[in-house]
Design a protein around this motif. Sequence first.
Motif, PDB file in Angstrom:
ATOM      1  N   SER A 170      -9.190  10.901  -3.107  1.00 22.71           N
ATOM      2  CA  SER A 170      -7.996  10.676  -2.420  1.00 22.71           C
ATOM      3  C   SER A 170      -6.976  10.167  -3.449  1.00 22.71           C
ATOM      4  O   SER A 170      -7.206   9.599  -4.497  1.00 22.71           O
ATOM      5  CB  SER A 170      -8.158   9.713  -1.467  1.00 22.71           C
ATOM      6  OG  SER A 170      -6.875   9.197  -0.787  1.00 22.71           O
ATOM      7  N   ALA A 171      -5.676  10.369  -3.376  1.00 19.57           N
ATOM      8  CA  ALA A 171      -4.681   9.923  -4.004  1.00 19.57           C
ATOM      9  C   ALA A 171      -3.986   8.516  -3.392  1.00 19.57           C
ATOM     10  O   ALA A 171      -3.064   8.008  -3.862  1.00 19.57           O
ATOM     11  CB  ALA A 171      -3.364  11.001  -3.734  1.00 19.57           C
ATOM     12  N   GLN A 172      -5.030   7.911  -2.408  1.00 20.35           N
ATOM     13  CA  GLN A 172      -4.528   6.802  -2.138  1.00 20.35           C
ATOM     14  C   GLN A 172      -4.620   5.483  -2.985  1.00 20.35           C
ATOM     15  O   GLN A 172      -3.474   4.840  -3.047  1.00 20.35           O
ATOM     16  CB  GLN A 172      -5.699   6.240  -1.054  1.00 20.35           C
ATOM     17  CG  GLN A 172      -5.593   4.713  -0.484  1.00 20.35           C
ATOM     18  CD  GLN A 172      -4.475   4.607   0.534  1.00 20.35           C
ATOM     19  OE1 GLN A 172      -4.122   5.813   1.249  1.00 20.35           O
ATOM     20  NE2 GLN A 172      -3.838   3.537   0.582  1.00 20.35           N
ATOM     21  N   GLY A 173      -5.334   5.499  -4.294  1.00 22.16           N
ATOM     22  CA  GLY A 173      -5.204   4.664  -5.194  1.00 22.16           C
ATOM     23  C   GLY A 173      -3.952   4.746  -5.965  1.00 22.16           C
ATOM     24  O   GLY A 173      -3.196   3.802  -6.278  1.00 22.16           O
ATOM     25  N   MET A 174      -3.524   6.075  -6.274  1.00 21.97           N
ATOM     26  CA  MET A 174      -2.066   6.414  -6.784  1.00 21.97           C
ATOM     27  C   MET A 174      -0.929   5.852  -6.038  1.00 21.97           C
ATOM     28  O   MET A 174       0.081   5.345  -6.476  1.00 21.97           O
ATOM     29  CB  MET A 174      -2.009   7.943  -7.195  1.00 21.97           C
ATOM     30  CG  MET A 174      -0.511   8.063  -7.794  1.00 21.97           C
ATOM     31  SD  MET A 174      -0.439   9.907  -7.849  1.00 21.97           S
ATOM     32  CE  MET A 174      -1.499  10.505  -8.874  1.00 21.97           C
ATOM     33  N   LEU A 175      -1.099   6.142  -4.523  1.00 23.47           N
ATOM     34  CA  LEU A 175      -0.080   5.500  -3.888  1.00 23.47           C
ATOM     35  C   LEU A 175      -0.073   3.997  -3.829  1.00 23.47           C
ATOM     36  O   LEU A 175       0.907   3.358  -4.045  1.00 23.47           O
ATOM     37  CB  LEU A 175      -0.147   5.927  -2.240  1.00 23.47           C
ATOM     38  CG  LEU A 175       0.458   5.235  -1.175  1.00 23.47           C
ATOM     39  CD1 LEU A 175       1.812   5.645  -1.615  1.00 23.47           C
ATOM     40  CD2 LEU A 175       0.081   5.809   0.150  1.00 23.47           C
ATOM     41  N   GLU A 176      -1.241   3.423  -3.691  1.00 20.42           N
ATOM     42  CA  GLU A 176      -1.105   1.983  -4.063  1.00 20.42           C
ATOM     43  C   GLU A 176      -0.708   1.336  -5.135  1.00 20.42           C
ATOM     44  O   GLU A 176       0.281   0.141  -5.092  1.00 20.42           O
ATOM     45  CB  GLU A 176      -2.679   1.527  -3.762  1.00 20.42           C
ATOM     46  CG  GLU A 176      -3.123   1.789  -2.447  1.00 20.42           C
ATOM     47  CD  GLU A 176      -4.823   1.352  -2.423  1.00 20.42           C
ATOM     48  OE1 GLU A 176      -5.105   0.988  -3.156  1.00 20.42           O
ATOM     49  OE2 GLU A 176      -5.247   1.409  -1.325  1.00 20.42           O
ATOM     50  N   PHE A 177      -0.958   2.063  -6.365  1.00 20.95           N
ATOM     51  CA  PHE A 177      -0.446   1.522  -7.646  1.00 20.95           C
ATOM     52  C   PHE A 177       1.177   1.851  -7.536  1.00 20.95           C
ATOM     53  O   PHE A 177       1.996   1.110  -8.142  1.00 20.95           O
ATOM     54  CB  PHE A 177      -0.971   2.286  -8.635  1.00 20.95           C
ATOM     55  CG  PHE A 177      -0.642   1.546 -10.016  1.00 20.95           C
ATOM     56  CD1 PHE A 177      -1.018   0.516 -10.450  1.00 20.95           C
ATOM     57  CD2 PHE A 177       0.291   2.432 -10.852  1.00 20.95           C
ATOM     58  CE1 PHE A 177      -0.594  -0.042 -11.731  1.00 20.95           C
ATOM     59  CE2 PHE A 177       0.833   1.950 -11.995  1.00 20.95           C
ATOM     60  CZ  PHE A 177       0.355   0.796 -12.411  1.00 20.95           C
ATOM     61  N   PHE A 178       1.577   2.907  -7.020  1.00 19.88           N
ATOM     62  CA  PHE A 178       2.848   3.425  -6.963  1.00 19.88           C
ATOM     63  C   PHE A 178       3.796   2.332  -6.093  1.00 19.88           C
ATOM     64  O   PHE A 178       4.855   2.062  -6.561  1.00 19.88           O
ATOM     65  CB  PHE A 178       3.260   4.695  -6.518  1.00 19.88           C
ATOM     66  CG  PHE A 178       3.015   5.741  -7.427  1.00 19.88           C
ATOM     67  CD1 PHE A 178       2.623   5.426  -8.782  1.00 19.88           C
ATOM     68  CD2 PHE A 178       3.451   7.282  -7.195  1.00 19.88           C
ATOM     69  CE1 PHE A 178       2.521   6.417  -9.683  1.00 19.88           C
ATOM     70  CE2 PHE A 178       3.175   8.325  -8.268  1.00 19.88           C
ATOM     71  CZ  PHE A 178       2.606   7.879  -9.467  1.00 19.88           C
ATOM     72  N   GLN A 179       3.099   1.800  -5.010  1.00 22.39           N
ATOM     73  CA  GLN A 179       3.743   0.923  -4.326  1.00 22.39           C
ATOM     74  C   GLN A 179       3.922  -0.521  -4.951  1.00 22.39           C
ATOM     75  O   GLN A 179       4.889  -1.202  -4.590  1.00 22.39           O
ATOM     76  CB  GLN A 179       2.872   0.844  -2.994  1.00 22.39           C
ATOM     77  CG  GLN A 179       3.002   1.775  -2.111  1.00 22.39           C
ATOM     78  CD  GLN A 179       1.889   1.863  -0.647  1.00 22.39           C
ATOM     79  OE1 GLN A 179       0.892   1.094  -0.949  1.00 22.39           O
ATOM     80  NE2 GLN A 179       2.429   2.849   0.193  1.00 22.39           N
ATOM     81  N   LYS A 180       3.115  -0.788  -5.841  1.00 21.61           N
ATOM     82  CA  LYS A 180       3.222  -2.039  -6.631  1.00 21.61           C
ATOM     83  C   LYS A 180       4.232  -1.728  -7.584  1.00 21.61           C
ATOM     84  O   LYS A 180       5.108  -2.932  -7.732  1.00 21.61           O
ATOM     85  CB  LYS A 180       1.932  -2.107  -7.635  1.00 21.61           C
ATOM     86  CG  LYS A 180       0.753  -2.800  -6.776  1.00 21.61           C
ATOM     87  CD  LYS A 180      -0.524  -2.870  -7.780  1.00 21.61           C
ATOM     88  CE  LYS A 180      -1.816  -3.290  -7.072  1.00 21.61           C
ATOM     89  NZ  LYS A 180      -1.750  -4.799  -6.753  1.00 21.61           N
ATOM     90  N   LEU A 181       4.536  -0.895  -7.974  1.00 25.14           N
ATOM     91  CA  LEU A 181       5.557  -0.539  -8.956  1.00 25.14           C
ATOM     92  C   LEU A 181       6.979  -0.515  -8.258  1.00 25.14           C
ATOM     93  O   LEU A 181       7.932  -1.057  -8.862  1.00 25.14           O
ATOM     94  CB  LEU A 181       5.371   0.699  -9.704  1.00 25.14           C
ATOM     95  CG  LEU A 181       4.149   0.728 -10.763  1.00 25.14           C
ATOM     96  CD1 LEU A 181       4.293   2.202 -11.422  1.00 25.14           C
ATOM     97  CD2 LEU A 181       4.546  -0.207 -11.819  1.00 25.14           C
TER      98      LEU A 181
END
Length: 439
Positions: A170-181
């Motif tokens: 899933s791209a969920q991990g990418m989303l979570e990291f982008f949300q951190k940024l």
Amino acid sequence: MSAVGPASAQRAGLSFIRDAEVEHTIRQIATPLFKAADLDASSIDIHLIRDNAINAFVGGGMHLFIFTGLLMASDNPNQLAGVIAHETGHIAGGHLSRIGGAVEMATAQAIASALLGLAIGVAGGSADAGMAIAMGGQQMAQRGMLSFSRAQENSADQAGIRFLHRAGESAQGMLEFFQKLDNQSLLIGSRQSPYLSTHPMAADRVRVVENVVAQESGVRATATPEEQMAYDRMIAKLKGFLDPPGRTLATYKADDLSVPARYARAIAYYRQADLDNALPLIRGLIAEQPDDPYFHELEGQILFENGRVSDAIAPYRLAVETSNHAPLISVGLAQALIETGQDAAYTEAQSLLEAATAADRDNATAWRLLGIAYGRAGRMPQASLALAEYNAQVNRWEEAVVQATRARDNLPVGSPGQLRADDLVDYAKRQREEARAQR
């Protein structure tokens, strides 16, 4: 062949670490993504930079750089996979080759040249030898390093999502990291992650990934227990070696009996020279997981660096055997064998180091130790060639010329070793003259 060492790294402001377990864990996460991008995973070098900044970038061609700060700021392997997928998008898209401007290109060239001689090895004799740190300045973390355009960032996002999906992730991990940024973007500039200066973040990029995740099917959004454990152990090890021991012990409290917590405490106690606490912890982990190479490696390191060289041999040997002869771990065993001063040990060390340098030619410490092992065994031409390799990697061009010339003049004419020595003589002379011209 190019062989440039830590001097270039310091000029570029780089500070690298090497560790077999950390590299293996990251490689396990990255390899499916590289394959999904139709890239040869073995041709992409992953480099770890010791810095608390949240950052990652690609440079010098097929090179991926990850900051320890990014690793320790992420929460799970899925978030790290999201970052790696995005950076893989830059590699697959050839974005680095399209960067314009003298400053950016000069930085890329400095990175590429600094890479080649920074593998200091797993046992360099310092208190943190298990993490094998090649220290440089910290300027690169504060500078922007390599910046990409908004269009390239969007392209890398889309490519990264494709690679994740092809790998069944899933791209969920990418989303979570982008949300951190995205949250970081609200901070004043001096407190923002450098990732924001090299990878401009916009709310619309977050929304795009949100929409992708909302429509996903047939992909997994969470790591397996085994993947999460490997990740948690990696983070515990990084904190154990890189954070002050007192902070590590406060983070991983004594009543936390999880494997990562005991691992981190064992490292913290070892760094405090408290073997009465360190050894029982690591030996308890070994009793539970006797086939784990990295626990054996840590026991060997603890014993070796506290003067118990003979006692370190057995755990190091187990670490080598259970890791399928991982080069970094083999160097640790070889160093311990050499320190015993026994003729039979030199022979075994030579074999280990020959295999290690064949698999990882950029490990300067391995070349130095191989030169010592050859010398003590009376194989002086081979010792000279190994020491020429070592001196070339650490930018000691004058000594590299001397050692390579000695090897060339004494190895059998036309042998692979003599041909290699001849190449090194020419290369080291050119580099010596270039270094003199720059003074």
